[in-house]
Write an enzyme that holds these catalytic residues in place. Structure first.
Site, PDB file in Angstrom:
ATOM      1  CG  HIS A 180      -3.201  -1.086  -6.753  1.00 42.29           C
ATOM      2  ND1 HIS A 180      -3.611  -0.514  -5.744  1.00 42.29           N
ATOM      3  CD2 HIS A 180      -3.300  -2.376  -6.441  1.00 42.29           C
ATOM      4  CE1 HIS A 180      -3.856  -1.142  -4.792  1.00 42.29           C
ATOM      5  NE2 HIS A 180      -3.735  -2.532  -5.355  1.00 42.29           N
ATOM      6  NE  ARG A 223      -4.121  -1.739   0.229  1.00 41.41           N
ATOM      7  CZ  ARG A 223      -4.317  -2.800  -0.603  1.00 41.41           C
ATOM      8  NH1 ARG A 223      -3.430  -3.044  -1.375  1.00 41.41           N
ATOM      9  NH2 ARG A 223      -5.372  -3.402  -0.520  1.00 41.41           N
TER      10      ARG A 223
HETATM   11  P1  NDP Z   1      -1.273 -11.815   5.080  1.00 38.53           P
HETATM   12  O1  NDP Z   1      -2.202 -11.487   5.889  1.00 38.53           O
HETATM   13  O2  NDP Z   1      -1.186 -13.302   4.586  1.00 38.53           O
HETATM   14  O3  NDP Z   1       0.119 -11.707   5.280  1.00 38.53           O
HETATM   15  C1  NDP Z   1       0.795 -10.624   6.120  1.00 38.53           C
HETATM   16  C2  NDP Z   1       2.002 -10.621   6.380  1.00 38.53           C
HETATM   17  O4  NDP Z   1       2.497  -9.458   7.065  1.00 38.53           O
HETATM   18  C3  NDP Z   1       1.954 -11.673   7.722  1.00 38.53           C
HETATM   19  O5  NDP Z   1       3.304 -12.260   7.636  1.00 38.53           O
HETATM   20  C4  NDP Z   1       2.262 -10.849   8.850  1.00 38.53           C
HETATM   21  O6  NDP Z   1       2.765 -11.348   9.859  1.00 38.53           O
HETATM   22  C5  NDP Z   1       2.848  -9.585   8.459  1.00 38.53           C
HETATM   23  N1  NDP Z   1       2.438  -8.352   9.268  1.00 38.53           N
HETATM   24  C6  NDP Z   1       1.493  -7.939   9.592  1.00 38.53           C
HETATM   25  N2  NDP Z   1       1.643  -6.892  10.626  1.00 38.53           N
HETATM   26  C7  NDP Z   1       2.941  -6.985  10.783  1.00 38.53           C
HETATM   27  C8  NDP Z   1       3.314  -6.157  11.954  1.00 38.53           C
HETATM   28  N3  NDP Z   1       3.113  -5.242  12.577  1.00 38.53           N
HETATM   29  N4  NDP Z   1       4.881  -6.447  12.120  1.00 38.53           N
HETATM   30  C9  NDP Z   1       5.223  -7.276  11.207  1.00 38.53           C
HETATM   31  N5  NDP Z   1       4.763  -8.146  10.220  1.00 38.53           N
HETATM   32  C10 NDP Z   1       3.560  -7.967  10.191  1.00 38.53           C
HETATM   33  O7  NDP Z   1      -1.450 -10.815   3.452  1.00 38.53           O
HETATM   34  P2  NDP Z   1      -1.270 -11.196   2.171  1.00 38.53           P
HETATM   35  O8  NDP Z   1       0.134 -11.738   1.862  1.00 38.53           O
HETATM   36  O9  NDP Z   1      -2.214 -12.062   1.415  1.00 38.53           O
HETATM   37  O10 NDP Z   1      -1.353  -9.743   1.407  1.00 38.53           O
HETATM   38  C11 NDP Z   1      -0.327  -8.829   1.946  1.00 38.53           C
HETATM   39  C12 NDP Z   1      -0.858  -7.324   1.267  1.00 38.53           C
HETATM   40  O11 NDP Z   1      -0.310  -7.259   0.195  1.00 38.53           O
HETATM   41  C13 NDP Z   1      -2.326  -7.138   1.261  1.00 38.53           C
HETATM   42  O12 NDP Z   1      -2.636  -6.690   2.718  1.00 38.53           O
HETATM   43  C14 NDP Z   1      -2.452  -5.967   0.497  1.00 38.53           C
HETATM   44  O13 NDP Z   1      -2.316  -4.649   1.139  1.00 38.53           O
HETATM   45  C15 NDP Z   1      -1.303  -6.369  -0.522  1.00 38.53           C
HETATM   46  N6  NDP Z   1      -1.612  -6.441  -1.729  1.00 38.53           N
HETATM   47  C16 NDP Z   1      -1.198  -5.484  -2.892  1.00 38.53           C
HETATM   48  C17 NDP Z   1      -2.023  -6.024  -4.147  1.00 38.53           C
HETATM   49  C18 NDP Z   1      -1.390  -5.033  -5.405  1.00 38.53           C
HETATM   50  O14 NDP Z   1      -1.903  -5.441  -6.520  1.00 38.53           O
HETATM   51  N7  NDP Z   1      -0.653  -4.191  -5.188  1.00 38.53           N
HETATM   52  C19 NDP Z   1      -2.709  -7.126  -4.269  1.00 38.53           C
HETATM   53  C20 NDP Z   1      -3.003  -8.001  -3.336  1.00 38.53           C
HETATM   54  C21 NDP Z   1      -2.409  -7.710  -1.994  1.00 38.53           C
HETATM   55  P3  NDP Z   1       2.273 -12.857  10.753  1.00 38.53           P
HETATM   56  O15 NDP Z   1       2.438 -13.817   9.698  1.00 38.53           O
HETATM   57  O16 NDP Z   1       3.199 -12.951  11.820  1.00 38.53           O
HETATM   58  O17 NDP Z   1       0.828 -12.564  10.911  1.00 38.53           O
HETATM   59  C1  OXD Z   2      -5.494  -6.377  -2.991  1.00 34.54           C
HETATM   60  C2  OXD Z   2      -5.269  -5.196  -4.015  1.00 34.54           C
HETATM   61  O1  OXD Z   2      -5.383  -5.978  -1.757  1.00 34.54           O
HETATM   62  O2  OXD Z   2      -5.565  -5.761  -5.048  1.00 34.54           O
HETATM   63  O3  OXD Z   2      -5.849  -7.569  -3.256  1.00 34.54           O
HETATM   64  O4  OXD Z   2      -4.491  -4.503  -3.587  1.00 34.54           O
END
Ligand code: NDP
Ligand code: OXD
Length: 310
Positions: free
Chosen positions: A273, A225
Site C-alpha cells: 500500500h 482498494r
Molecule cells: P476521484 O474521486 O478523483 O476519482 C474517482 C473516479 O472513479 C472518477 O472518475 C469517478 O467517475 C470514477 N467512479 C466512481 N464510481 C464509479 C462507478 N460506479 N462507475 C464508474 N466510475 C466510477 O478519486 P482519486 O482519483 O483521487 O482516487 C481514487 C482512489 O484511489 C481513491 O478512492 C483511493 O481508494 C485510491 N488511492 C489509493 C492509494 C494507494 O496508495 N494505494 C493512494 C491514493 C488513493 P466520475 O469522474 O464520473 O465521478
Molecule cells: C488514500 C490511500 O486513499 O493512501 O489516500 O490509500
C-alpha cells in the site's frame, strides 16, 4: 480554533509541527480513546476508530488525510449528514501514482518480469517484443489520480482507454461510461489499472465475469482498494493463464496475511500500500487552505458526495 487529530500510528508530533507552520492560529488536540476531549471545530483523520464517532459528530468538517474515504464512510450512518467530509485531492499523490503505474505497465510491456525470472534461473534468452497496438491500457476511474496516470502514459504511445461514471474527454484517450461501456472497455484493455474509489457500486468489480472479458494474457494493476478484486477469482484466472500477471498494492486485509496464497504466486507482484503515500506537508498545507476557505464561507474542493460514496 481547535482541531482534533487522530493518527493510528501515534506519530502526531510532526503533524502538530506542520499545523503550527501552516495554520498557526489552530490548537491541535490529539484524540485518545477513553479521554475527555475539548470541543473541536475540525477533525483530521484517516481511518478513525468507532469510539471517535461522538467527537466526529460535533465538528464543522472532517478532513481525511487520504484520497479514499471508505475507512471513514463505513460509519456514514453514524455521522450527521450536514457535516462535510473533505478528502485530499492530489496533495502529491498523483505523481506517485503516475510513477507506480507507468513503471508497472512498462515492466510488463518490456517483459522485465519475465527477464527477472530468467535472471534468477541463470537463463539468457531474448523474448519477442510485445506490440503497442496489442497493449491497450484501460484505467478504471478517471478522477484526479486516474487522469494524471493517463497523462503520464500518453508519451509512450499505448492505446489509452478509461472508464468513469460520467462522460469525460481527454485527447488520445478512448472514454467509456456505464455498464454497457464497461463491457466494451474491458474487452479491449490488455492492461487493466484500477483507480476507482471503493463504493457499493465498485466493490468486487474485478470478479471472474469481468476479468474474463479482458483479452487473453491481460495484466492487472490494482492501486485502489483490495475489495475491488475478488481475490480467489484472480488466482483462478492467473493459474489458467487468462491473466498473465498482476501487480497489487492493496488487499482486503492489510498487512497481507503471511498465509495468503498471493505470496506464493510468482506472477503476482505485491507492494505494501505504497503506490501513493500521504505526504504530510502537502496534506497539511491543503487542509489548512481548506479550513481557511471554510472559515471564510468559501467553497472547497474535495467534498465527498455521501450518496455516491466518494
Ligand atoms: P476521484 O474521486 O478523483 O476519482 C474517482 C473516479 O472513479 C472518477 O472518475 C469517478 O467517475 C470514477 N467512479 C466512481 N464510481 C464509479 C462507478 N460506479 N462507475 C464508474 N466510475 C466510477 O478519486 P482519486 O482519483 O483521487 O482516487 C481514487 C482512489 O484511489 C481513491 O478512492 C483511493 O481508494 C485510491 N488511492 C489509493 C492509494 C494507494 O496508495 N494505494 C493512494 C491514493 C488513493 P466520475 O469522474 O464520473 O465521478
Ligand atoms: C488514500 C490511500 O486513499 O493512501 O489516500 O490509500
Amino acid at each position: 480554533m481547535r482541531i482534533l487529530l487522530h493518527r493510528a500510528d501515534g506519530k502526531t508530533e510532526p503533524w502538530i509541527k506542520d499545523f503550527a507552520k501552516y495554520l498557526p492560529e489552530a490548537e491541535i488536540e490529539i484524540w485518545h480513546a477513553g479521554e475527555k476531549n475539548q470541543a473541536c471545530d475540525y477533525a483530521v483523520v484517516w481511518a478513525p476508530p468507532e469510539a471517535m464517532l461522538p467527537e466526529l459528530s460535533t465538528v464543522k468538517a472532517i478532513f481525511v488525510t487520504g484520497a479514499g474515504v471508505d475507512a471513514l464512510l463505513k460509519f456514514s450512518d453514524a455521522l450527521p449528514p450536514h457535516i462535510p467530509i473533505i478528502r485530499l485531492e492530489d496533495a502529491g499523490m498523483a505523481v506517485q501514482m503516475a510513477e507506480y503505474v507507468t513503471h508497472s505497465v512498462l515492466r510488463y510491456f518490456r517483459r522485465f518480469d519475465e527477464y527477472e525470472a530468467q535472471a534468477r534461473a541463470g537463463t539468457w534468452a531474448p523474448l519477442p517484443q510485445h506490440h503497442k497496438e496489442d497493449f491497450a491500457v484501460g484505467v478504471l476511474g478517471m478522477g484526479v489520480l486516474g487522469t494524471r496516470v493517463l497523462a503520464a502514459l500518453a508519451p509512450f504511445g499505448f492505446p489509452l482507454r478509461s472508464w468513469s461514471r460520467t462522460e469525460k474527454s481527454m485527447p488520445g484517450v478512448q472514454t467509456f461510461t456505464g455498464a454497457d461501456g464497461l463491457d466494451t472497455f474491458l474487452r479491449g484493455s490488455r492492461v487493466l489499472v484500477c483507480m476507482l474509489p471503493l463504493t457499493p457500486d465498485t466493490s468486487n468489480i474485478m470478479d471472474r465475469t469481468n476479468m474474463s472479458k479482458l483479452p487473453a494474457g491481460a495484466y492487472i494493476i490494482n492501486v485502489a482498494r483490495g475489495a475491488h478484486i475478488a481475490e480467489p477469482d484472480l488466482l483462478t484466472l492467473i493459474k489458467s493463464g487468462h491473466i498473465a500477471a498482476a501487480t497489487l498494492d492493496v488487499f482486503r486485509n492489510e498487512p497481507l496475511p503471511a498465509q495468503h496464497p498471493f505470496w506464493q504466486e510468482p506472477r503476482i507482484t505485491i507492494t505494501p500500500h505504497i503506490s501513493a503515500l500521504t505526504l504530510r506537508r502537502e496534506s497539511v498545507q491543503q487542509i489548512a487552505a481548506n479550513i481557511r476557505k471554510t472559515e471564510a464561507g468559501e467553497q472547497v474542493a474535495g467534498v465527498v458526495n455521501r450518496t455516491l460514496g466518494y
